[in-house]
Design a protein around this motif. Sequence first.
Motif, PDB file in Angstrom:
ATOM      1  N   LYS A  30       0.753  -1.192   0.047  1.00  0.00           N
ATOM      2  CA  LYS A  30       0.110   0.065   0.127  1.00  0.00           C
ATOM      3  C   LYS A  30       0.762   1.259   0.080  1.00  0.00           C
ATOM      4  O   LYS A  30       0.410   2.491  -0.283  1.00  0.00           O
ATOM      5  N   ASN A  31       2.216   0.996   0.267  1.00  0.00           N
ATOM      6  CA  ASN A  31       2.722   2.262   0.130  1.00  0.00           C
ATOM      7  C   ASN A  31       4.155   2.361  -0.660  1.00  0.00           C
ATOM      8  O   ASN A  31       4.304   3.584  -1.523  1.00  0.00           O
ATOM      9  N   TRP A  32       4.409   1.178  -1.028  1.00  0.00           N
ATOM     10  CA  TRP A  32       5.318   1.159  -2.431  1.00  0.00           C
ATOM     11  C   TRP A  32       5.566  -0.180  -2.894  1.00  0.00           C
ATOM     12  O   TRP A  32       5.213  -1.167  -2.305  1.00  0.00           O
ATOM     13  N   MET A  33       6.228  -0.179  -4.183  1.00  0.00           N
ATOM     14  CA  MET A  33       6.299  -1.618  -4.746  1.00  0.00           C
ATOM     15  C   MET A  33       7.927  -1.558  -5.458  1.00  0.00           C
ATOM     16  O   MET A  33       8.100  -0.210  -6.312  1.00  0.00           O
ATOM     17  N   TRP A 606      -7.119   0.731  -7.722  1.00  0.00           N
ATOM     18  CA  TRP A 606      -7.922   1.985  -7.170  1.00  0.00           C
ATOM     19  C   TRP A 606      -9.071   1.843  -6.259  1.00  0.00           C
ATOM     20  O   TRP A 606      -9.423   2.617  -5.333  1.00  0.00           O
ATOM     21  N   LYS A 607      -9.669   0.641  -6.458  1.00  0.00           N
ATOM     22  CA  LYS A 607     -10.746   0.168  -5.357  1.00  0.00           C
ATOM     23  C   LYS A 607     -10.360   0.182  -4.155  1.00  0.00           C
ATOM     24  O   LYS A 607     -10.973   0.567  -3.105  1.00  0.00           O
ATOM     25  N   HIS A 608      -9.125  -0.369  -3.891  1.00  0.00           N
ATOM     26  CA  HIS A 608      -8.432  -0.874  -2.625  1.00  0.00           C
ATOM     27  C   HIS A 608      -7.427   0.353  -2.241  1.00  0.00           C
ATOM     28  O   HIS A 608      -6.948   0.069  -0.926  1.00  0.00           O
ATOM     29  N   ASN A 609      -7.045   1.007  -3.103  1.00  0.00           N
ATOM     30  CA  ASN A 609      -5.808   1.920  -3.108  1.00  0.00           C
ATOM     31  C   ASN A 609      -4.698   1.213  -2.722  1.00  0.00           C
ATOM     32  O   ASN A 609      -4.068   1.579  -1.636  1.00  0.00           O
ATOM     33  N   SER A 610      -4.381   0.269  -3.522  1.00  0.00           N
ATOM     34  CA  SER A 610      -3.172  -0.677  -3.284  1.00  0.00           C
ATOM     35  C   SER A 610      -2.479  -0.985  -4.251  1.00  0.00           C
ATOM     36  O   SER A 610      -3.025  -1.016  -5.391  1.00  0.00           O
ATOM     37  N   PHE A 611      -1.354  -1.628  -4.436  1.00  0.00           N
ATOM     38  CA  PHE A 611      -0.564  -2.057  -5.432  1.00  0.00           C
ATOM     39  C   PHE A 611      -0.402  -3.537  -5.555  1.00  0.00           C
ATOM     40  O   PHE A 611      -0.360  -4.259  -4.567  1.00  0.00           O
ATOM     41  N   TRP A 612      -0.732  -4.084  -6.680  1.00  0.00           N
ATOM     42  CA  TRP A 612      -0.411  -5.427  -6.918  1.00  0.00           C
ATOM     43  C   TRP A 612       0.734  -5.622  -8.195  1.00  0.00           C
ATOM     44  O   TRP A 612       0.867  -5.181  -9.129  1.00  0.00           O
ATOM     45  N   GLY A 613       1.889  -6.403  -7.485  1.00  0.00           N
ATOM     46  CA  GLY A 613       3.146  -6.813  -8.142  1.00  0.00           C
ATOM     47  C   GLY A 613       3.227  -8.052  -8.892  1.00  0.00           C
ATOM     48  O   GLY A 613       2.965  -9.144  -7.981  1.00  0.00           O
ATOM     49  N   ILE A 624       9.561  -6.614  -3.847  1.00  0.00           N
ATOM     50  CA  ILE A 624       9.472  -6.420  -2.745  1.00  0.00           C
ATOM     51  C   ILE A 624       8.265  -5.322  -2.509  1.00  0.00           C
ATOM     52  O   ILE A 624       8.480  -4.089  -3.215  1.00  0.00           O
ATOM     53  N   GLY A 625       7.366  -5.062  -1.834  1.00  0.00           N
ATOM     54  CA  GLY A 625       6.389  -4.500  -1.719  1.00  0.00           C
ATOM     55  C   GLY A 625       6.001  -4.217  -0.156  1.00  0.00           C
ATOM     56  O   GLY A 625       6.246  -5.003   0.625  1.00  0.00           O
ATOM     57  N   TRP A 626       5.547  -3.015   0.102  1.00  0.00           N
ATOM     58  CA  TRP A 626       5.038  -2.465   1.510  1.00  0.00           C
ATOM     59  C   TRP A 626       3.959  -1.601   1.597  1.00  0.00           C
ATOM     60  O   TRP A 626       3.744  -0.903   0.850  1.00  0.00           O
TER      61      TRP A 626
END
Length: 626
Positions: A30-33, A606-613, A624-626
């Motif tokens: 949710k912060n970075w990828m 954008w529905k959950h305001n997160s990243f999928w890598g 690595i994601g956080w």
Amino acid sequence: MKQLLSVFILTFFAFPTLAQQTQKPVLHGKNWMAITGKPLAATAGAMTFQKGGNAVDAACAMLAATCTMWDVLSWGGETQALIYNPKTKKVIAINAMGVAPTSATPKFFKSKGYNFPPENGPLAATTPGTPGGLLYMLANYGTLSLEQVLAPAMEMAAGYPIEAQTANSIERNKDLIKQWPYSKKVFLTHPGEKREAPEAGEIFIQKDLLQTLTKLVDAEREALKNGKSRKDAIMAAYDRFYTGDIAKEFVRGSKEQGGLITMEDLANWKPLEEEPLKVTYKGVDVYKLQQWTQGPVMLQALNILENFDLKSMGYNSTKYIHTLYQAMNLTFADRDFYYGDPYFAPLEPMKGLLSKEYAKHRANQINYDKNNPTIGPGDPYPFEGKKNPYLKLLKKRGFEMDTTKRNFAPAHDTRNGSSSVDYQDRLWRGTTTVEAADKEGWVISITPSGGWVPATIAGNTGIGMSQRMQSFVLDENLNPFNVVAPGKRPRVTLTPTMALKDGKPYLSFAVQGGDTQDQNLLQFFLNVVEFGMNVQQASEAANINTNQLWLSLGGTKTDDRKPKPGHILLHDSTPESVRNELKKMGYTLSFDDRTSGPINAIYFDWKHNSFWGGSSNHGEDYGIGW
């Protein structure tokens, strides 16, 4: 694993959101990828995010780390990037491709018996682009200092445990490496022994490279001490590389080994910020670099494929594979003749090539019953209101514009050329990719390359020289836009991608693999958009590759580069029925257990305001994601 993949293929359409049988897990953050081609380099990106850096800072740290690890690129290579700037809400392109040296002309290379510039050695080198590209991106769009961003790479240059892939590549190429004294000094850590390359896990030390990176940081420190701004201090490091003592040693070392690069060549080169090219596919805006890359191939293919109901054909059905193959053949034929450096005359007809009308015209040329081995370049000029100035050249090359009149194979298509193993190596020749995104909205996609093992190291800089000159042609009959000339950029295979939907980032993705890059990226995109796969599923999914194109890399003879009409690479799991149908349509089949290429990607939820890598299962790619 093959049984597992077959289950995945059979169950995918019924349960597209539940089919999670991937070899690697989806990354979430949710912060970075941070995703790239090497685990240690992904760690460098994570470390940079944890220092408070943004996505550009992290991407530069990953780029620096991968350059220090050698396997598929080094510091003397080239960098291509797309950046989404959340402040302007626009995608920009970074052109950090080096150029041909002053003495690089067709006459020079032909005098040495080449049909293409060489693939190895100092004569293969364009000017270094990666240092300038990294410093430009960091200065203009990053937030941290150069010292902070280079810290992981400098620690690695001081000594890191080398991985087996690179160590074994050095051993395989040691005979070539021994031709170049500075390369021999760096790479062959056990001279005279049976294995002269480092062993996997051995601490690999690069004193010269560490000294070069230290000089860059010292230039920044000195500028800051003298009251310069952060940006100007980073560009002071740029000046030291391209006009200072680093440049002098680079040029001296290059010339000693027979290279052409001069101090003037380095000083005159600059990274460029450009407008990317774009098409819209079913409401998704897809961005690519300009025609000095092969990136527009994917845009042209999307325009063609938009004329078909791909989803109803079924994922990797015979009809789908055939349609995809034919569309790619049409676009690669255009690439091979019309793409080149837009800063040199003649100007490429990109408006026509990327028009929807031209795509519809090309789609109508597809034969639905069999492969067409005589597909040639189209005529995009009427679609931008002009007359094609190259009709005579196209006919001389062996193509008629009216395909209904052609019942013969062009001369260059009538032979297979070099061995299958050599051909596939040149088709797939790799690089790496860097993908990064942060919660502030910065997104960056990079496909850097050049200076891979076996690299010629320029003097005591520790920097491997690029091998990208080989992507030029010496004969305008092949491509009048890509003939080598001093100061010109070769038309490269390197091609990061970004997609926006509803004005917001949707996908950021890239892949290594020479001429297969836009083939695999096209299919990755369709896997997500048409077939509902998530980014990990799409990066692992079975793709096809066409060999009906001119190779961009490898070999100095025309036979080394010739297309192989109808040759297609399929996944081992391809059903027998599909295989038989394709054979009847005139295809020559080959198979592999991994055909997707090492794709790395970020999807923006954008529905959950997160990243999928998604990080490929093909090689050593890691995220690595956080």
